[in-house]
Design a protein around this motif. Structure first.
Motif, PDB file in Angstrom:
ATOM      1  N   UNK A 154       1.578  -6.593  -6.662  1.00 21.85           N
ATOM      2  CA  UNK A 154       0.275  -6.201  -6.324  1.00 21.85           C
ATOM      3  C   UNK A 154       0.738  -5.174  -5.513  1.00 21.85           C
ATOM      4  N   UNK A 155      -0.133  -3.881  -5.560  1.00 24.79           N
ATOM      5  CA  UNK A 155       0.157  -2.905  -4.770  1.00 24.79           C
ATOM      6  C   UNK A 155      -1.193  -1.973  -5.339  1.00 24.79           C
ATOM      7  N   UNK A 156      -1.504  -1.012  -4.025  1.00 23.25           N
ATOM      8  CA  UNK A 156      -2.797  -0.114  -4.480  1.00 23.25           C
ATOM      9  C   UNK A 156      -1.945   1.462  -3.856  1.00 23.25           C
ATOM     10  N   UNK A 157      -2.274   2.565  -4.510  1.00 23.68           N
ATOM     11  CA  UNK A 157      -2.193   3.730  -4.310  1.00 23.68           C
ATOM     12  C   UNK A 157      -2.920   4.495  -3.612  1.00 23.68           C
ATOM     13  N   UNK A 214       0.840  -1.104   0.113  1.00 25.95           N
ATOM     14  CA  UNK A 214      -0.020  -0.003   0.215  1.00 25.95           C
ATOM     15  C   UNK A 214       1.067   1.261   0.164  1.00 25.95           C
ATOM     16  N   UNK A 215       0.883   1.958  -1.178  1.00 21.97           N
ATOM     17  CA  UNK A 215       1.641   3.181  -1.114  1.00 21.97           C
ATOM     18  C   UNK A 215       0.984   4.507  -0.972  1.00 21.97           C
ATOM     19  N   UNK A 216       1.498   5.087  -0.082  1.00 22.66           N
ATOM     20  CA  UNK A 216       1.116   6.605   0.190  1.00 22.66           C
ATOM     21  C   UNK A 216       2.073   7.501  -0.490  1.00 22.66           C
ATOM     22  N   UNK A 217       1.832   8.215  -1.613  1.00 18.35           N
ATOM     23  CA  UNK A 217       2.839   8.733  -2.559  1.00 18.35           C
ATOM     24  C   UNK A 217       2.957  10.055  -2.152  1.00 18.35           C
ATOM     25  N   UNK A 218       4.316  10.208  -2.611  1.00 18.49           N
ATOM     26  CA  UNK A 218       4.722  11.743  -2.841  1.00 18.49           C
ATOM     27  C   UNK A 218       4.665  12.042  -4.430  1.00 18.49           C
TER      28      UNK A 218
END
Length: 217
Positions: A88-91, A68-72
Motif C-alpha cells: 500500500x502506498x500513496x504518491x 507515502x512517496x513524494x516523488x522525483x
C-alpha cells in the motif's frame, strides 16, 4: 499480506529533496496526520532517499505497513512493480503523470535569460515562488520596474512571497492538505477499503499582490 500489515505499524515517508518550505510543509502535515492513527513515521529524506533501491526494498522492510512517496521524476514502471507486490502506498505531488491505477494527490496545475531577448516578455510566471524571486532580482539588475515594465508571478505561496518588494502574486497550493489527504487515502488502503477516486487533485487559488499589473503600453 493482511497478516503482515496487521503486525507492521510504521509508515515510510519518502522525500528525496531537502526539506525546504515547500517539502517541509508537506512532510510535517503527513507526520501530524499519521500520529492520531497510532502509527509511527519513518522519514527518508535528501540524498539517501534518492537511491534507486529504496522503492523495491519497501515491501520487505520489517515493520513498515505502507508508504507515502513524494516523488522525483522516475519511471512509472517502478511504481507499477511496487503496486503489483500489493504494497500500500500513496504518491504526493507527482512530477510526471502517474499510472492511472496508482493512488496520487496533487494540486491542480500543469506541469532569467528571457529578459535579455531583443523583445523581452512583459510577464513571467515562474515554476515556484523562489524562481519568481530570482526573476524579481534579474529585473531589478536590468532596471526593469515590476509591475510597470514586467509582471512576475510565482507558484506555492510560501512565506517569501509576502517578503519581496513588491509582494509576489502567486498561486496558493494546499500543501498541508495534500499531506493530510495522502495519509487518509493510505489508511483506507491499509484497511482494505475500495477507493473510488485514485487521483485526487486539490484546488489552487490565485493570490494577487503587487508584482503583477496591466500590460505595459
Amino acid at each position: 499480506m493482511a497478516a503482515r500489515a496487521g503486525r507492521a505499524r510504521a509508515i515510510y515517508v519518502r522525500c528525496p529533496y531537502v526539506l525546504t518550505d515547500y517539502f517541509g510543509l508537506i512532510v510535517s502535515s503527513v507526520g501530524e496526520t499519521i500520529e492520531p492513527h497510532g502509527r509511527q513515521m519513518i522519514l527518508g529524506a535528501g540524498e539517501a532517499a534518492q537511491r534507486s533501491a529504496v522503492l523495491p526494498a519497501l515491501p520487505g522492510r520489517q515493520g513498515v505497513a505502507g508508504a507515502v512517496l513524494i516523488l522525483r521524476p522516475e519511471p512509472g514502471e517502478e511504481l507499477l512493480r511496487l503496486r503489483d507486490r500489493r504494497f500500500p502506498f500513496v504518491v504526493i505531488d507527482p512530477r510526471t503523470p502517474p499510472p492511472k491505477d496508482i493512488v496520487a494527490v496533487s494540486a491542480a496545475y500543469f506541469a532569467g535569460e528571457l529578459l535579455d531577448l531583443p523583445e523581452p516578455p512583459t510577464a513571467l510566471v515562474a515554476f515556484n515562488d523562489k524562481m519568481a524571486v530570482g526573476a524579481l532580482w534579474a529585473a531589478a539588475e536590468r532596471g526593469l520596474r515590476v509591475p510597470g515594465d514586467l509582471s512576475v508571478a510565482g507558484f506555492d505561496d510560501i512565506d517569501v512571497a509576502t517578503a519581496t518588494s513588491p509582494p509576489l502574486t502567486t498561486v496558493r497550493q494546499p500543501l498541508a492538505e495534500m499531506g493530510r489527504m495522502a495519509v487518509t487515502l493510505l489508511m483506507r488502503l491499509l484497511g482494505r477499503h475500495t477507493l473510488e477516486a485514485l487521483h485526487v487533485s486539490l484546488g489552487t487559488e490565485v493570490i494577487v499582490r503587487g508584482s503583477t499589473g496591466p500590460v505595459p503600453r
